[in-house]
Scaffold this motif. Structure first.
Motif, short mmCIF file in Angstrom:
data_model
loop_
_atom_site.label_atom_id
_atom_site.label_comp_id
_atom_site.label_asym_id
_atom_site.label_seq_id
_atom_site.Cartn_x
_atom_site.Cartn_y
_atom_site.Cartn_z
N SER A 21 0.84 -1.19 0.00
CA SER A 21 0.00 0.00 0.00
C SER A 21 0.88 1.24 0.00
O SER A 21 1.96 1.25 0.58
N VAL A 22 0.40 2.26 -0.68
CA VAL A 22 1.10 3.54 -0.78
C VAL A 22 0.13 4.62 -0.33
O VAL A 22 -0.99 4.70 -0.82
N ASN A 23 0.59 5.45 0.63
CA ASN A 23 -0.26 6.52 1.16
C ASN A 23 0.61 7.77 1.31
O ASN A 23 1.43 7.85 2.23
N GLY A 24 0.45 8.71 0.42
CA GLY A 24 1.27 9.92 0.43
C GLY A 24 1.01 10.84 1.60
O GLY A 24 1.85 11.66 1.93
N SER A 25 -0.13 10.72 2.27
CA SER A 25 -0.44 11.61 3.39
C SER A 25 -0.06 11.01 4.74
O SER A 25 -0.22 11.65 5.76
N SER A 26 0.44 9.79 4.75
CA SER A 26 0.81 9.12 6.00
C SER A 26 2.29 9.34 6.30
O SER A 26 3.10 9.59 5.40
N ARG A 29 4.98 6.05 4.29
CA ARG A 29 4.45 6.15 2.92
C ARG A 29 4.03 4.81 2.34
O ARG A 29 3.00 4.70 1.72
N ARG A 30 4.84 3.79 2.53
CA ARG A 30 4.56 2.49 1.93
C ARG A 30 4.65 1.39 2.98
O ARG A 30 5.51 1.43 3.85
N THR A 31 3.78 0.42 2.85
CA THR A 31 3.84 -0.78 3.70
C THR A 31 3.66 -2.01 2.82
O THR A 31 3.06 -1.93 1.74
N LYS A 105 7.71 -1.82 6.72
CA LYS A 105 7.46 -0.40 6.52
C LYS A 105 8.60 0.16 5.68
O LYS A 105 9.74 -0.28 5.78
#
Length: 109
Positions: A21-26, A29-31, A105
């Motif tokens: 998963s990629v989340n630019g606002s977290s 960023r990637r897990t 992570k």
């Protein structure tokens, strides 16, 4: 990879399932979450000398079969997805053998 990012082993084709998963606002960023088949020798995930243990890093690539007329020397074209620190690991046994599940992570966390 060892903690100083020296390659220990290539694990190709042994991964049975996984997700990224990629989340630019977290802040992370990637897990990744991966499940792989394991042999009895590498099933002890609490042994820090083992290939898969909590003190290791993994470099993830995704490969696509080359169907291009160009670059015919490559059967698979590999794309890097990052370096991950293993944050948790678990092992289970079923009728087919051992399975190791790992979560990681992004190294930048």
């Amino acid at each position: 990879l060892s903690f100083d990012e020296k390659p220990l082993k290539e694990i190709q084709g042994e991964i049975t399932s996984g997700s990224m998963s990629v989340n630019g606002s977290s802040a992370v960023r990637r897990t990744i979450n991966l499940t792989m088949e394991a042999s009895f020798e590498n099933s002890n995930i609490v042994n820090i000398d083992n290939e898969i243990s909590i003190n290791k890093k993994v470099k993830i690539f995704i490969g696509l079969k080359n169907t291009l007329n160009k670059y015919t020397e490559y059967d698979i074209i590999w794309f890097p997805l990052g370096v991950y620190i293993l944050s948790s690991a678990g092992i289970s046994r079923n009728t087919n053998g051992w399975n190791i599940s790992i979560s990681g992570k992004d190294k930048m966390c």
